[in-house]
Write an enzyme that holds these catalytic residues in place. Structure first.
Site, PDB file in Angstrom:
ATOM      1  N   CYS A  81      -5.569  -2.684   2.831  1.00  0.00           N
ATOM      2  CA  CYS A  81      -5.236  -2.578   4.247  1.00  0.00           C
ATOM      3  C   CYS A  81      -6.439  -2.771   5.171  1.00  0.00           C
ATOM      4  O   CYS A  81      -6.871  -3.890   5.369  1.00  0.00           O
ATOM      5  CB  CYS A  81      -4.510  -1.261   4.516  1.00  0.00           C
ATOM      6  SG  CYS A  81      -3.528  -1.299   6.048  1.00  0.00           S
TER       7      CYS A  81
ATOM      8  N   GLU B 299       0.817  -1.210   0.000  1.00  0.00           N
ATOM      9  CA  GLU B 299       0.000   0.000   0.000  1.00  0.00           C
ATOM     10  C   GLU B 299       0.855   1.266   0.000  1.00  0.00           C
ATOM     11  O   GLU B 299       1.843   1.373   0.731  1.00  0.00           O
ATOM     12  CB  GLU B 299      -0.900  -0.013   1.246  1.00  0.00           C
ATOM     13  CG  GLU B 299      -1.823   1.182   1.361  1.00  0.00           C
ATOM     14  CD  GLU B 299      -2.582   1.206   2.684  1.00  0.00           C
ATOM     15  OE1 GLU B 299      -3.625   1.869   2.736  1.00  0.00           O
ATOM     16  OE2 GLU B 299      -2.122   0.566   3.667  1.00  0.00           O
TER      17      GLU B 299
ATOM     18  N   LYS C 252     -10.485   2.481  -1.516  1.00  0.00           N
ATOM     19  CA  LYS C 252     -10.554   1.834  -0.206  1.00  0.00           C
ATOM     20  C   LYS C 252     -11.850   2.188   0.517  1.00  0.00           C
ATOM     21  O   LYS C 252     -12.177   3.357   0.718  1.00  0.00           O
ATOM     22  CB  LYS C 252      -9.336   2.266   0.611  1.00  0.00           C
ATOM     23  CG  LYS C 252      -9.176   1.597   1.969  1.00  0.00           C
ATOM     24  CD  LYS C 252      -7.844   2.025   2.573  1.00  0.00           C
ATOM     25  CE  LYS C 252      -7.570   1.433   3.935  1.00  0.00           C
ATOM     26  NZ  LYS C 252      -6.237   1.826   4.446  1.00  0.00           N
TER      27      LYS C 252
END
Length: 292
Positions: A153, A43, A116
């Site tokens: 993540c 990331e 995300k």
């Protein structure tokens, strides 16, 4: 048989964007030499993990997808090496900012962008200061080598995200991440918890999971995070096939037979026996929305 080799990389990052991109390229080339066809980089690898502190100066890292240095660089690398590359980047779109990921197919073309969905907010991981909540929904792409789903993540702690991507036909799940120590309490070590959550995604969906984390110590004023690496590739029973250590810059490669895995998923009955008509409570925040 549709055999595929996938790779996870892990590395440390500096404040030099070009240096980070070149280091990532070297790992991608090494993975390709080992036969990997889909290669995951961690990331936000273009920069240090800037979310340790809330600083408006770091907004400058955000770029439009078409102007992002890493994406434009790795489009050429993907085409040259004939590999698929999910590329994490800080996306600017008008006045919005997203923690995003572009999936580059083996011909060098961008298949699309995922933003995300779950944005953390805590000491050392102040992401709500930098990112809007993702608005793309979960995404699955048919690449040259297989259909993949990608979370970023904090997404990896949510079984709902993995199940959604599995229901959409994902054959392998990829999670670029940046996780390490907790600046407010150095005694906390989330490594095993982190891995166990994702091993659960693999086991519950009978789908391989690939995770790529960064390594190294990064400091910003009075905040410090030691990123603990431990990138890994899991098999469809939730078994760790290969794992990196906490500090090395390295490449992990594993091979899967996608046709055999699909047969196993069908035979096991996990998706046949689901009862989505009973799962409405999961769409609520407080568990009160039941069977309406």
């Amino acid at each position: 048989m549709r055999k595929i080799k996938v790779a996870a990389t892990q590395m440390s990052c500096s404040s030099n964007v070009n240096e980070n991109i070149n280091k990532a390229e070297a790992l991608v080339r090494k993975a390709a030499e080992l036969g990997a066809q889909i290669i995951l980089i961690q990331e936000l690898f273009e920069t240090p993990y800037f979310c340790q502190k809330e600083k408006s100066d770091y907004y400058i890292y955000a770029t439009e997808m078409e102007n992002n240095k890493a994406i434009n660089h790795f489009k050429k690398i993907a085409k040259e090496l004939q590999v698929v590359l999910p590329i994490s980047f800080y996306e600017k779109k008008n006045y919005a900012r997203y923690n995003s990921l572009a999936v580059i197919d083996a011909n060098g073309e961008v298949l699309g962008v995922y933003r995300k969905s779950h944005i953390p907010d805590g000491p050392g991981y102040e992401e709500k200061f930098y990112f809007n909540p993702g608005d793309t929904g979960f995404k699955v792409w048919q690449t040259r080598y297989g259909k993949i789903g990608v979370g970023v993540c904090w997404d990896q702690w949510y079984p709902e995200a993995a199940r959604c991507m599995a229901l959409m036909g994902a054959e392998i799940l990829f999670y670029p991440t940046a996780i390490g120590t907790e600046p407010q309490d150095g005694s906390i070590d989330s490594k095993d918890h982190w891995q166990t959550c994702m091993l659960g995604h693999a086991a519950a969906n009978l789908i391989p999971v690939v995770a790529s984390n960064r390594v190294g110590i990064e400091e910003d004023e009075d905040s410090k995070i030691t990123f603990y690496g431990s990138s890994f590739i899991a098999g469809p029973q939730g078994n760790k096939i290969t794992e990196a250590d906490r500090s090395e810059e390295t490449v992990l490669v594993s091979e899967f037979d996608l046709d055999e895995l699909e047969k196993q998923r069908i035979e096991w009955g996990i998706f046949r026996d689901r009862r989505p008509d009973l799962y409405k409570v999961i769409t609520s925040y407080d568990g009160e929305l039941v069977f309406k």
